[in-house]
Design an enzyme around this catalytic site. Sequence first.
Site, PDB file in Angstrom:
ATOM      1  N   ASN A  10      49.717  42.502  42.994  1.00  0.00           N
ATOM      2  CA  ASN A  10      49.992  43.934  42.901  1.00  0.00           C
ATOM      3  C   ASN A  10      50.622  44.378  44.223  1.00  0.00           C
ATOM      4  O   ASN A  10      49.924  44.497  45.226  1.00  0.00           O
ATOM      5  CB  ASN A  10      48.675  44.677  42.639  1.00  0.00           C
ATOM      6  CG  ASN A  10      48.849  46.189  42.673  1.00  0.00           C
ATOM      7  OD1 ASN A  10      49.969  46.697  42.678  1.00  0.00           O
ATOM      8  ND2 ASN A  10      47.735  46.909  42.698  1.00  0.00           N
ATOM      9  N   LYS A  12      51.804  47.175  45.008  1.00  0.00           N
ATOM     10  CA  LYS A  12      51.572  48.602  45.314  1.00  0.00           C
ATOM     11  C   LYS A  12      52.900  49.259  45.720  1.00  0.00           C
ATOM     12  O   LYS A  12      53.942  48.902  45.177  1.00  0.00           O
ATOM     13  CB  LYS A  12      50.471  48.745  46.365  1.00  0.00           C
ATOM     14  CG  LYS A  12      49.192  47.981  45.941  1.00  0.00           C
ATOM     15  CD  LYS A  12      47.976  48.280  46.737  1.00  0.00           C
ATOM     16  CE  LYS A  12      46.811  47.456  46.205  1.00  0.00           C
ATOM     17  NZ  LYS A  12      45.542  47.738  46.854  1.00  0.00           N
ATOM     18  N   HIS A  97      43.333  51.332  37.926  1.00  0.00           N
ATOM     19  CA  HIS A  97      43.192  50.856  39.305  1.00  0.00           C
ATOM     20  C   HIS A  97      42.457  51.927  40.120  1.00  0.00           C
ATOM     21  O   HIS A  97      42.679  53.128  39.924  1.00  0.00           O
ATOM     22  CB  HIS A  97      44.570  50.566  39.912  1.00  0.00           C
ATOM     23  CG  HIS A  97      44.471  49.820  41.201  1.00  0.00           C
ATOM     24  ND1 HIS A  97      44.149  50.439  42.389  1.00  0.00           N
ATOM     25  CD2 HIS A  97      44.605  48.496  41.494  1.00  0.00           C
ATOM     26  CE1 HIS A  97      44.103  49.527  43.352  1.00  0.00           C
ATOM     27  NE2 HIS A  97      44.380  48.340  42.835  1.00  0.00           N
ATOM     28  N   GLU A  99      42.898  53.056  42.974  1.00  0.00           N
ATOM     29  CA  GLU A  99      43.775  54.013  43.674  1.00  0.00           C
ATOM     30  C   GLU A  99      44.254  55.102  42.715  1.00  0.00           C
ATOM     31  O   GLU A  99      44.469  56.248  43.123  1.00  0.00           O
ATOM     32  CB  GLU A  99      44.942  53.256  44.345  1.00  0.00           C
ATOM     33  CG  GLU A  99      44.449  52.493  45.570  1.00  0.00           C
ATOM     34  CD  GLU A  99      45.201  51.218  45.890  1.00  0.00           C
ATOM     35  OE1 GLU A  99      46.338  51.043  45.442  1.00  0.00           O
ATOM     36  OE2 GLU A  99      44.614  50.365  46.606  1.00  0.00           O
ATOM     37  N   GLU A 169      37.343  45.026  40.734  1.00  0.00           N
ATOM     38  CA  GLU A 169      37.807  45.295  42.095  1.00  0.00           C
ATOM     39  C   GLU A 169      36.827  46.260  42.768  1.00  0.00           C
ATOM     40  O   GLU A 169      36.945  47.486  42.597  1.00  0.00           O
ATOM     41  CB  GLU A 169      39.206  45.925  42.067  1.00  0.00           C
ATOM     42  CG  GLU A 169      40.275  45.028  41.494  1.00  0.00           C
ATOM     43  CD  GLU A 169      41.662  45.366  42.043  1.00  0.00           C
ATOM     44  OE1 GLU A 169      42.302  44.464  42.583  1.00  0.00           O
ATOM     45  OE2 GLU A 169      42.079  46.538  41.954  1.00  0.00           O
ATOM     46  N   GLY A 175      41.717  46.333  50.413  1.00  0.00           N
ATOM     47  CA  GLY A 175      42.476  46.652  51.622  1.00  0.00           C
ATOM     48  C   GLY A 175      41.632  46.757  52.881  1.00  0.00           C
ATOM     49  O   GLY A 175      42.098  47.208  53.917  1.00  0.00           O
ATOM     50  N   SER A 215      40.651  42.200  48.883  1.00  0.00           N
ATOM     51  CA  SER A 215      40.784  41.326  50.058  1.00  0.00           C
ATOM     52  C   SER A 215      40.668  39.847  49.705  1.00  0.00           C
ATOM     53  O   SER A 215      40.143  39.051  50.498  1.00  0.00           O
ATOM     54  CB  SER A 215      39.772  41.720  51.143  1.00  0.00           C
ATOM     55  OG  SER A 215      40.023  43.034  51.590  1.00  0.00           O
TER      56      SER A 215
END
Length: 252
Positions: A10, A12, A97, A99, A169, A175, A215
């Site tokens: 991904n 992003k 996701h 985010e 996730e 991140g 990560s």
Amino acid sequence: MSRKKIVAGNWKMNTSLQEAKNLVERITEQINEFDDIIKIIIPPFPYLEAVAGLLSNKANFYSGAQNCHTNPGGAFTGEVSANMLSSVGCNYVLIGHSERRQYFKEKDADFVLKIKEALKHNLHPVFCIGETIHERKTDNHFKIVTEQLTNVLNQFSLEEFSRFVLAYEPVWAIGTGETATSKQAQEMHAFIRSVVTDIYDSTIANNVSILYGGSCNAQNARELFACKDVDGGLIGGASLNADDFCKIIFSF
Ligand code: 13P
């Protein structure tokens, strides 16, 4: 989908068009076309057609989108429909996701509509779930993941769900450089399979691929992928480096 090994990158909101093309070339030239691992490249929307084109003659490589809209088309300035994704050769789409949940306030009801659109246009939804650090620290992670799964999966038949990929996730690992331990990942992936068994049955629960994301990198992928219920990874930062991404693919 039957249970497959999958590594998805991904990207992003990163790369230029030229960087995107270079990255795809540097990844595909390192991969043995005879392996059985599904590789999914998930670039920003503007590069999807170019990336899908570069991957079209590469065995077991597919392209994916980072999002799609809830509606089939019309006056939704700035949005992209599942139909459009399909028309540029895209095969997968991320839905839910963290985010999108955090910054765009997307909710379960949105995910249901988006997945329905995705399925209508022959895209495989990669449905993402995972708890925040607060939810884990207060011992609510199993409850939250159960709710995230149940609220959405209850709206889909077993046949529809057979086209899903799931991605666990944990938000605290995305991140941050802090990865879930293999024990934490295995525990949650097995739990997710048990929730899917309760909603549908054990056959489909055994067949769905569940990816770990957060990560995951060239150093820790091997240990994570060795877990019985971890079928691969959804990779963010490390997917922007061709060598690292390929090392992750080689980690099975
Ligand atoms: P990182 O690998 O950068 O933690 O991102 C994970 C992720 O969000 C993939 O969708």
